[in-house]
Design a protein around this motif. Structure first.
Motif, mmCIF file in Angstrom:
data_model
loop_
_atom_site.group_PDB
_atom_site.id
_atom_site.type_symbol
_atom_site.label_atom_id
_atom_site.label_comp_id
_atom_site.label_asym_id
_atom_site.label_seq_id
_atom_site.Cartn_x
_atom_site.Cartn_y
_atom_site.Cartn_z
ATOM 1 N N ALA A 110 0.827 -1.212 0.000
ATOM 2 C CA ALA A 110 0.000 0.000 0.000
ATOM 3 C C ALA A 110 0.859 1.259 0.000
ATOM 4 C CB ALA A 110 -0.934 -0.017 1.214
ATOM 5 N N CYS A 111 1.909 1.262 0.819
ATOM 6 C CA CYS A 111 2.730 2.465 0.933
ATOM 7 C C CYS A 111 3.555 2.717 -0.326
ATOM 8 C CB CYS A 111 3.647 2.350 2.151
ATOM 9 S SG CYS A 111 2.752 2.364 3.717
ATOM 10 N N LEU A 112 4.122 1.678 -0.901
ATOM 11 C CA LEU A 112 4.884 1.862 -2.140
ATOM 12 C C LEU A 112 3.978 2.307 -3.281
ATOM 13 C CD1 LEU A 112 7.326 -1.200 -2.044
ATOM 14 C CD2 LEU A 112 7.959 1.217 -1.906
ATOM 15 N N ALA A 151 2.970 5.991 -2.701
ATOM 16 C CA ALA A 151 4.115 6.887 -2.894
ATOM 17 C C ALA A 151 4.459 7.021 -4.369
ATOM 18 C CB ALA A 151 5.316 6.364 -2.115
ATOM 19 N N GLU A 152 4.464 5.917 -5.093
ATOM 20 C CA GLU A 152 4.801 5.976 -6.513
ATOM 21 C C GLU A 152 3.746 6.744 -7.299
ATOM 22 O OE1 GLU A 152 6.650 2.994 -9.876
ATOM 23 O OE2 GLU A 152 5.258 2.161 -8.402
ATOM 24 N N ALA A 153 2.470 6.534 -6.952
ATOM 25 C CA ALA A 153 1.408 7.264 -7.642
ATOM 26 C C ALA A 153 1.519 8.761 -7.392
ATOM 27 C CB ALA A 153 0.051 6.744 -7.183
ATOM 28 N N ARG A 199 14.217 -0.420 -13.861
ATOM 29 C CA ARG A 199 15.229 0.580 -13.511
ATOM 30 C C ARG A 199 15.111 0.881 -12.018
ATOM 31 N NH1 ARG A 199 11.090 3.305 -16.118
ATOM 32 N NH2 ARG A 199 10.109 4.980 -14.889
ATOM 33 N N PRO A 200 16.159 1.430 -11.404
ATOM 34 C CA PRO A 200 16.101 1.706 -9.966
ATOM 35 C C PRO A 200 14.960 2.648 -9.616
ATOM 36 C CG PRO A 200 18.362 1.875 -10.771
ATOM 37 C CD PRO A 200 17.486 1.742 -11.979
ATOM 38 N N THR A 201 14.316 2.376 -8.478
ATOM 39 C CA THR A 201 13.232 3.237 -8.017
ATOM 40 C C THR A 201 13.789 4.561 -7.527
ATOM 41 O OG1 THR A 201 11.941 1.321 -7.346
ATOM 42 C CG2 THR A 201 11.346 3.422 -6.352
ATOM 43 N N ALA A 202 13.118 5.647 -7.880
ATOM 44 C CA ALA A 202 13.572 6.969 -7.468
ATOM 45 C C ALA A 202 13.627 7.067 -5.944
ATOM 46 C CB ALA A 202 12.635 8.040 -8.032
ATOM 47 N N ARG A 203 14.659 7.693 -5.450
ATOM 48 C CA ARG A 203 14.842 7.823 -3.998
ATOM 49 C C ARG A 203 13.659 8.541 -3.362
ATOM 50 N NH1 ARG A 203 18.160 5.526 -0.049
ATOM 51 N NH2 ARG A 203 18.151 6.909 1.763
ATOM 52 N N ALA A 241 7.434 6.615 0.693
ATOM 53 C CA ALA A 241 6.837 5.360 1.157
ATOM 54 C C ALA A 241 7.215 5.076 2.610
ATOM 55 C CB ALA A 241 7.286 4.208 0.267
ATOM 56 N N ALA A 242 8.462 5.362 2.969
ATOM 57 C CA ALA A 242 8.907 5.143 4.351
ATOM 58 C C ALA A 242 8.140 6.043 5.320
ATOM 59 C CB ALA A 242 10.408 5.389 4.461
ATOM 60 N N ASP A 243 7.897 7.282 4.909
ATOM 61 C CA ASP A 243 7.118 8.205 5.752
ATOM 62 C C ASP A 243 5.677 7.714 5.892
ATOM 63 O OD1 ASP A 243 9.336 9.825 6.067
ATOM 64 O OD2 ASP A 243 8.766 11.203 4.443
ATOM 65 N N LEU A 244 5.089 7.270 4.786
ATOM 66 C CA LEU A 244 3.719 6.755 4.827
ATOM 67 C C LEU A 244 3.625 5.525 5.729
ATOM 68 C CD1 LEU A 244 2.765 7.030 1.037
ATOM 69 C CD2 LEU A 244 1.774 8.367 2.908
#
Length: 272
Positions: free
Chosen positions: A129-131, A134-136, A203-207, A213-216
């Motif tokens: 859910a968090c990832l 965050a990505e959206a 490709r690597p996920t943007a920082r 996501a970590a904050d969420l």
């Protein structure tokens, strides 16, 4: 004929598993302990066991007399050769889970036992859910990051489709606390359970996505003392290779005594 969609990149899965460490096997240990407990409750000795796993260095010692077979798409199990087959912590990555179960059933002798343990649908629902959120928010889109694991009811249905007798499916949810999402992701790497989806982002996920996501994660799934919770849903499947000696359900209407009489109670008729 429509080709079956490919969920798992098997080459990437093999690389992930090769990087697994002994420290990451703590969930496997919980699964192995539960498997051993279930085997001890069965009043039967097994002379020709086999174990299907992507982690033979851990699971082979759990059943020292068992043949260890890789959790490949085609299992190296001879038909009718085993009285016990354990499918250990691999079914959630199978591109064809029904095919895996059918192969296990064919490898069993009559009245042989099948046991499986794998991750189920609620596993890592917090991280998913968090990832996704965050990505959206950051990129305006979403990419597959956590395997779409089956729910308990679906797994039970797979046993029936594969032709097992006396099928049973049950779950053992485990909640693990972590300091933060970064520590959880390091643990997933040491388990060999990082993203191996065929449709994953290449490709690597943007920082910024990971930081958001970590904050969420902390805000939605924090414990109140600065830590977070991750759910791991262990699904256990049990089934038997059909045999005439096994109990069979009675034909509907064949009862010789009313349930109300057996319970010494009055029967209440339902309104029409």
């Amino acid at each position: 004929m429509t080709a079956q969609p490919i969920m798992t990149d098997l080459a990437k899965l093999a690389r992930n598993r090769a990087r697994a460490t002994p420290a990451g096997m703590f969930l496997h240990q919980s699964a192995a302990d539960e498997i051993q407990d279930r085997l001890e409750l069965i009043n039967k000795s097994f002379k020709a066991p086999a174990i299907v796993t992507g982690f033979p260095s851990f699971w082979a010692p759990q059943l020292p007399a068992a043949l260890a077979a890789p959790a490949d798409e085609v299992l190296t199990l001879d038909q009718g050769a085993h009285d016990l087959v354990v499918h250990a912590m691999a079914l959630h990555w199978a591109n064809d889970p029904v095919g895996q179960l059918i192969q296990c059933r064919r490898a069993l002798r009559a009245d042989g036992l099948f046991l499986s343990v794998c991750f189920g649908g609620q596993t890592l629902h917090e991280l998913r859910a968090c990832l996704g959120q965050a990505e959206a928010t950051i990129t305006g889109g979403m990419s597959p990051r956590v395997a779409p694991m089956a729910e308990l009811r679906d797994m039970g249905a797979l046993l029936q489709r594969a032709g097992f007798a006396l099928p049973v499916a049950d779950a053992m949810p485990l909640r693990v606390e972590y300091d933060d999402m970064w520590r959880l992701m390091r643990d997933l790497r040491s388990m060999g359970e990082t993203n191996a989806l065929h449709a994953r982002l290449r490709r690597p996920t943007a920082r910024k996505v990971l930081e958001h996501a970590a904050d969420l994660y902390h805000s939605h799934f924090g414990t109140g003392d600065g830590r977070i919770v991750a759910t791991f849903d262990l699904i256990f499947l049990t089934g038997w290779a059909p045999d005439d000696s096994q109990p069979k359900p009675l034909r509907p209407g064949s009862a010789k005594q009313r349930l109300a009489d057996a319970l010494h109670t009055d029967e209440t008729k339902l309104p029409n």
